[in-house]
Each structure stands twice: as C-alpha cells, then as structure tokens.
Design an enzyme around this catalytic site. Structure first.
Site, PDB file in Angstrom:
ATOM      1  N   THR A  62      53.301  54.346  40.106  1.00  9.64           N
ATOM      2  CA  THR A  62      53.919  53.730  38.924  1.00  9.64           C
ATOM      3  C   THR A  62      54.665  54.810  38.149  1.00  9.64           C
ATOM      4  O   THR A  62      54.049  55.711  37.593  1.00  9.64           O
ATOM      5  CB  THR A  62      52.839  53.079  38.045  1.00  9.64           C
ATOM      6  N   GLU A  87      53.008  48.740  43.560  1.00 14.26           N
ATOM      7  CA  GLU A  87      51.817  48.004  44.014  1.00 14.26           C
ATOM      8  C   GLU A  87      51.188  47.273  42.828  1.00 14.26           C
ATOM      9  O   GLU A  87      51.310  47.715  41.689  1.00 14.26           O
ATOM     10  CB  GLU A  87      50.819  48.940  44.697  1.00 14.26           C
ATOM     11  N   ARG A 137      44.427  45.293  42.312  1.00 10.95           N
ATOM     12  CA  ARG A 137      43.369  45.447  41.318  1.00 10.95           C
ATOM     13  C   ARG A 137      42.229  46.241  41.926  1.00 10.95           C
ATOM     14  O   ARG A 137      41.897  46.030  43.106  1.00 10.95           O
ATOM     15  CB  ARG A 137      42.815  44.079  40.886  1.00 10.95           C
ATOM     16  N   PHE A 172      43.047  35.625  33.440  1.00  9.84           N
ATOM     17  CA  PHE A 172      43.224  36.624  32.375  1.00  9.84           C
ATOM     18  C   PHE A 172      43.106  36.023  30.981  1.00  9.84           C
ATOM     19  O   PHE A 172      43.821  36.383  30.066  1.00  9.84           O
ATOM     20  CB  PHE A 172      44.551  37.381  32.542  1.00  9.84           C
ATOM     21  N   LEU A 173      42.187  35.086  30.863  1.00  9.63           N
ATOM     22  CA  LEU A 173      41.929  34.498  29.543  1.00  9.63           C
ATOM     23  C   LEU A 173      40.454  34.663  29.160  1.00  9.63           C
ATOM     24  O   LEU A 173      39.954  33.913  28.328  1.00  9.63           O
ATOM     25  CB  LEU A 173      42.304  33.017  29.529  1.00  9.63           C
ATOM     26  N   GLY A 221      40.647  47.933  29.612  1.00  9.69           N
ATOM     27  CA  GLY A 221      40.674  49.366  29.874  1.00  9.69           C
ATOM     28  C   GLY A 221      41.014  49.630  31.322  1.00  9.69           C
ATOM     29  O   GLY A 221      41.698  48.833  31.967  1.00  9.69           O
ATOM     30  N   CYS A 223      44.807  51.822  34.606  1.00  5.68           N
ATOM     31  CA  CYS A 223      46.205  51.357  34.630  1.00  5.68           C
ATOM     32  C   CYS A 223      46.701  50.819  33.291  1.00  5.68           C
ATOM     33  O   CYS A 223      47.695  51.311  32.761  1.00  5.68           O
ATOM     34  CB  CYS A 223      46.366  50.273  35.687  1.00  5.68           C
TER      35      CYS A 223
HETATM   36  C1  UDX Z   1      45.348  46.119  36.849  1.00  4.41           C
HETATM   37  C2  UDX Z   1      46.286  45.004  37.344  1.00  4.41           C
HETATM   38  O1  UDX Z   1      45.573  43.750  37.345  1.00  4.41           O
HETATM   39  C3  UDX Z   1      46.820  45.327  38.726  1.00  4.41           C
HETATM   40  O2  UDX Z   1      47.745  44.316  39.141  1.00  4.41           O
HETATM   41  C4  UDX Z   1      47.517  46.687  38.683  1.00  4.41           C
HETATM   42  O3  UDX Z   1      47.981  47.058  39.960  1.00  4.41           O
HETATM   43  C5  UDX Z   1      46.556  47.737  38.160  1.00  4.41           C
HETATM   44  O4  UDX Z   1      46.047  47.363  36.882  1.00  4.41           O
HETATM   45  P1  UDX Z   1      42.833  46.855  37.311  1.00  4.41           P
HETATM   46  O5  UDX Z   1      43.085  48.058  36.476  1.00  4.41           O
HETATM   47  O6  UDX Z   1      42.050  46.998  38.564  1.00  4.41           O
HETATM   48  O7  UDX Z   1      44.214  46.152  37.705  1.00  4.41           O
HETATM   49  O8  UDX Z   1      42.031  45.855  36.353  1.00  4.41           O
HETATM   50  P2  UDX Z   1      42.119  44.293  35.955  1.00  4.41           P
HETATM   51  O9  UDX Z   1      41.283  43.487  36.845  1.00  4.41           O
HETATM   52  O10 UDX Z   1      43.515  43.860  35.775  1.00  4.41           O
HETATM   53  O11 UDX Z   1      41.401  44.365  34.534  1.00  4.41           O
HETATM   54  C6  UDX Z   1      41.925  45.192  33.490  1.00  4.41           C
HETATM   55  C7  UDX Z   1      41.057  45.116  32.270  1.00  4.41           C
HETATM   56  O12 UDX Z   1      41.127  43.821  31.685  1.00  4.41           O
HETATM   57  C8  UDX Z   1      39.574  45.368  32.533  1.00  4.41           C
HETATM   58  O13 UDX Z   1      39.046  46.155  31.481  1.00  4.41           O
HETATM   59  C9  UDX Z   1      38.976  43.983  32.536  1.00  4.41           C
HETATM   60  O14 UDX Z   1      37.614  43.928  32.192  1.00  4.41           O
HETATM   61  C10 UDX Z   1      39.828  43.289  31.493  1.00  4.41           C
HETATM   62  N1  UDX Z   1      39.882  41.814  31.637  1.00  4.41           N
HETATM   63  C11 UDX Z   1      40.491  41.251  32.718  1.00  4.41           C
HETATM   64  C12 UDX Z   1      39.340  41.008  30.635  1.00  4.41           C
HETATM   65  O15 UDX Z   1      38.803  41.508  29.642  1.00  4.41           O
HETATM   66  N2  UDX Z   1      39.433  39.645  30.772  1.00  4.41           N
HETATM   67  C13 UDX Z   1      40.049  39.045  31.840  1.00  4.41           C
HETATM   68  O16 UDX Z   1      40.107  37.780  31.872  1.00  4.41           O
HETATM   69  C14 UDX Z   1      40.571  39.877  32.846  1.00  4.41           C
END
Ligand code: UDX
Length: 382
Positions: free
Chosen positions: A81, A106, A109, A204-205, A212, A215
């Site tokens: 990135t 990419e 997750r 994502f709700l 955190g 990424c």
């Molecule tokens: C993220 C992106 O989803 C991914 O597409 C990108 O390539 C890298 O960054 P990742 O860092 O693995 O992936 O975490 P993700 O599953 O997206 O969650 C990010 C944060 O959001 C976490 O702290 C997670 O707990 C929080 N989260 C996610 C919530 O609080 N609620 C949700 O409904 C979803």
C-alpha cells in the site's frame, strides 16, 4: 524454515503444499529470486512515517536492489500500500526501461487472508501499459473475480479509499452506538435494520472498542496526509479518527464507572489483546490502547488472550481467562474471541472483587449477565 510464525487460517497448509511440490522456495539472494521471473510481486511493508505519511523507503530500496537482476520484459507488480504516485517512484528506482511496473493492491483481511486471496471480490490493476495489464490479469483468470484495469494513481487511490470507507463505516456505527445509549435504543437492532438496505450493507456494522490493526490506522492517516499534501482538507476522515479515539475513551469511562469510580491501585481484567479475533496481531490494537489508558488511571491490568503469551509492556499476561479475573474490580472484553462466550460466568463472578463487565464487543447476553448478578455494559445497548 517451513513454519508460519503468525496465526493465519490455512497458511501453514498452503506453505507445506508449496514447499512439497517445489512451487514455492525462499531465498535472501535478490538475483536468484528474480532473474528468471516473468512477474515480481513487491509485498514489503510501508510503515507509518512522520506526520502519518507512509514511509516507502523499503520498497524503494528493494526496487533499487532487484533492478539490475530483472529479466527483460519482466513485470514488477506492486502489492504494497503506497501513496499515490509511488508506481512511478518504483519505476525510477528500478532503472530499467524494458521493465513495466504495475499497481495491484491487495484487500486481504488478517485471519482470512488465504480465503480472501482465493476468493477475491475484485482484482484491481493499475497500469500505464495495456499489454502488461492484460498479462497480469491472465494470472488471476482462474479466480473468476471482476478485474478492474485502470491507471496506477487510480489503483493506489482505490486501496486507500476502500480502507478509509470501511473505517468511516465503523466510526459511524460506533457513533450511532453512543447515540443509542442516550436515547435508549439497541444498536444491534439498528444495525440489523440498516443492513437490510443493500445500499448500506450489513457488513462492518458491529460496534466495538474502536478499529485498529496494522492497516486501518496507518492507511487512514496516510490518506489524510496524501490529501493534505495535495491541498485538500479531508475533514470527514479527520472526524472518523476523532470518533475512533473517543471510542477507546468511552470504553475506559464505562470501566471506571462500573468499577465504582476508581481504579487506582485496583486490578482490572482484559480479555482479548489482539486487534480482532483469529489473529495474533497486536499492532495498533484497541485493547492495548484501552489498557494503556486504564494504567494511566492507576489500574493494574491483567490480560488474557488465546494467541498472546508472554509479558507485554506494562501488562500482566496470564494463561487462562479465569486467572485474569482474580480480585478485579471490572472485566473488559476487548476482542471477539468466540471462546469468551462459553466460559463459566458463575466462576468468573466468584473470582472478581466486583461483578462488573464491560463487553466492548457485545459478545454476551446482557439479560443473562444481569440475572447472574453482574453490572454489565455493552456498546450501544441499554
Ligand atoms: C483491513 C481490510 O478489511 C482489508 O481489506 C485490508 O486489506 C487490510 O485492512 P484487517 O486489518 O485484517 O483488514 O482488519 P478488519 O477485519 O478489516 O478489521 C479492522 C478493525 O475493525 C478491527 O479492529 C476490527 O475489530 C474492527 N471491526 C471490524 C469492528 O469493530 N466491527 C466490524 O463490524 C468489523
């Protein structure tokens, strides 16, 4: 050699298969690695630099090192990135007129990276050269995903905008959760009701302790910086970050309240240290930020996480969830590990000095917890 040092579903099996069949090999020798390759994927870290800007020195160094060894007509594919415009920086660092550089961000997750790689929602290819874009898209043909071919700057922006949008969605639902608490609504039902609308979407709700990981915080900060450098004030995203920082604070305030208004000199249990479940990654974990703030208030924080062992800076880490609860004035659930749902809460309550639970992932049943004599607070639930 041959072992995976991180927790990632399915990766160890893939590694074993690749090494066994000879399809995969590792080397620290740049020339060996690239001199006969048609495609060279750059997957190096782009850590956060000063003022949140992305630091691309690693990718530049790698490009400089491999440049002289590349086969004629090779395609260098940038997966890292990187700020908008970096594809051209890589081109310059390679110093090769006959080699094309293509951006191919990419979207994996952590915890489901293998699944996401094999079943992508989309493949984004940013190339100035059409023939290179076609050659690269052929690599992904078998995955059956839509392929978007565009220019490098647009591909690089898609990556940042995607992560920033998801972070925005999370800060939005966390803000709605805060509103739910004061108006007496239930955020879980609100999210369900919103998510049925396909324009909103149900993923994502889930409100939580804040977002955190390695990424979102880095990429959101970088996008704010990219915009600023280009003369645009991305005020919306700044608000998204402010809401997120406020979310950590809200969890701390709940803990303080449930602990009786004082945690100085008291023990507080923390279940979950990783930034989300199904990973052992603690980078920019909301759990650690909450622990840090509780420690600032004088608390002794005792943590348990199924994938985190050994001492962490200023944190006592114990080997089972019950041990974390001995003599604590509150328990904070910061990561949505499924196993936390199925523990013996009679036993948990018996170990605690105060039966107080802050469930920052809404994992438990509030009514059942309250019936069991706990003061219980989730996020966005009354
Ligand atoms: C993220 C992106 O989803 C991914 O597409 C990108 O390539 C890298 O960054 P990742 O860092 O693995 O992936 O975490 P993700 O599953 O997206 O969650 C990010 C944060 O959001 C976490 O702290 C997670 O707990 C929080 N989260 C996610 C919530 O609080 N609620 C949700 O409904 C979803």
């Amino acid at each position: 050699m041959g072992s995976v040092p991180i927790v990632e579903d399915g990766l160890a099996e893939l590694l074993k298969q690749g090494l066994g069949s000879g399809a995969l090999a590792f080397s620290t020798d740049n020339a060996w690695g690239v001199d006969s390759a048609d495609f060279i994927f750059l997957c190096v870290p782009t850590p956060q630099g000063p003022n949140g800007r992305s630091n691309i020195s690693i990718i530049e160094r790698v490009a400089t090192e491999i440049g002289p060894h590349l086969a004629p007509d090779a395609i260098v594919v940038n997966k890292s990135t990187v700020p908008v415009g970096s594809t051209h920086i890589v081109e310059r660092a390679l110093g090769r007129e006959d080699v094309q550089v293509v951006s191919n961000p990419e979207f994996l997750r952590e915890g489901s990276a293998v699944q996401d790689f094999l079943h992508p929602d989309r493949i984004v290819i940013g190339a100035d050269d059409e023939a290179s874009a076609i050659r690269l898209s052929a690599l992904y043909l078998r995955l059956g995903a839509p392929v978007l071919v565009t220019d490098p700057a647009t591909a690089e922006t898609i990556k940042y905008a995607s992560n920033a949008f998801l972070a925005t969605k999370l800060s939005f639902i966390n803000a709605v959760a805060a509103l739910c608490e004061v108006v007496g609504a239930d955020v879980r039902q609100v999210a369900l009701g919103m998510g049925y609308d396909p324009r909103v979407g149900s993923s994502f709700l889930k409100p939580g302790p804040g977002w955190g990981g390695s990424c979102f915080p880095k990429d959101v900060a970088a996008l704010i910086g990219i915009a600023e450098d280009a003369g645009y004030d991305f005020a919306l995203l700044k608000g998204v970050v402010t809401v997120n920082a406020g979310q950590y604070e809200r969890v701390v305030a709940k803990t303080l309240r449930l602990a009786g208004g004082e945690v100085r000199g008291k023990r507080v249990a923390l279940w979950g240290v990783t930034f989300k479940a199904r990973t052992d990654d603690i980078r920019d974990s909301p759990a650690l930020e909450i622990a840090r703030r509780l420690r600032e208030l004088g608390a002794v924080v005792v943590a348990y996480d199924p994938t985190v062992h050994g001492p962490l800076d200023g944190l006592e880490v114990v080997g089972d969830p019950y041990a974390a609860c001995v003599d604590v004035v509150a328990l904070v659930i910061a990561t949505e590990w499924d196993e936390f749902r199925w523990l013996d809460f009679e036993k948990v309550g018996g170990l605690m000095e105060r039966r107080a639970v802050v469930d920052a992932r809404n994992l438990l049943d509030p009514a059942a917890m309250r019936r069991a004599g706990f003061t219980y607070e989730g996020i966005g639930i009354v």
